[in-house]
Scaffold this motif. Sequence first.
Motif: not given
Length: 176
Positions: A75-88
């Motif tokens: 699993s990704l570190h906390s907050g990473v998926k949100k950051i990547l998704g936001s950039l995407y």
Amino acid sequence: DDTLYSEFDYVMSGYRYLSELLRSLYAVDAYSAFLEAVDIKSVDVFDYVLIKCELPRFLKEHLVLAYRYHKPTLSLHSGVKKILGSLYDKNIPVYLITDGRSITQRLKIDSLGINDLFEKIYISEEVGVGKPALDAFLDIDIKHHNSKIVYIADNPKKDFIAPAKIGWDTIGVAHR
């Protein structure tokens, strides 16, 4: 590895997988031996486990390959998926540059569910050179030459050399 998720989690995922494999093939409980090897910081975990579980030494090569090619539970570190998704979502191109074997790294990326979030993924085995070689960095720099590029990584020994040479801004990540 370690920038997006914990490398230790990958290691433990592999040891759990190998333990299940050894249990099904040889009826041994190897997981405690893997944990002991980690705890004592064994120089060669595979040798330690084979000796402790009284298994044939020729299995080492097979265990190493099974470890490299297992589909990890990560699993990704906390907050990473949100950051990547936001950039995407904002159409900001994001690239992944990673050292390692192609299949191993792609299994990690697949397990994390982030493959589609990157414009392109550079894996050292696929591009023929690892960090700190400039190749992947220059490829990105050429595509986005007049853009501000920020590089995020965790290993100060090799990760920041190439981006510094071509003038990128960098962010060092230090997870607990």
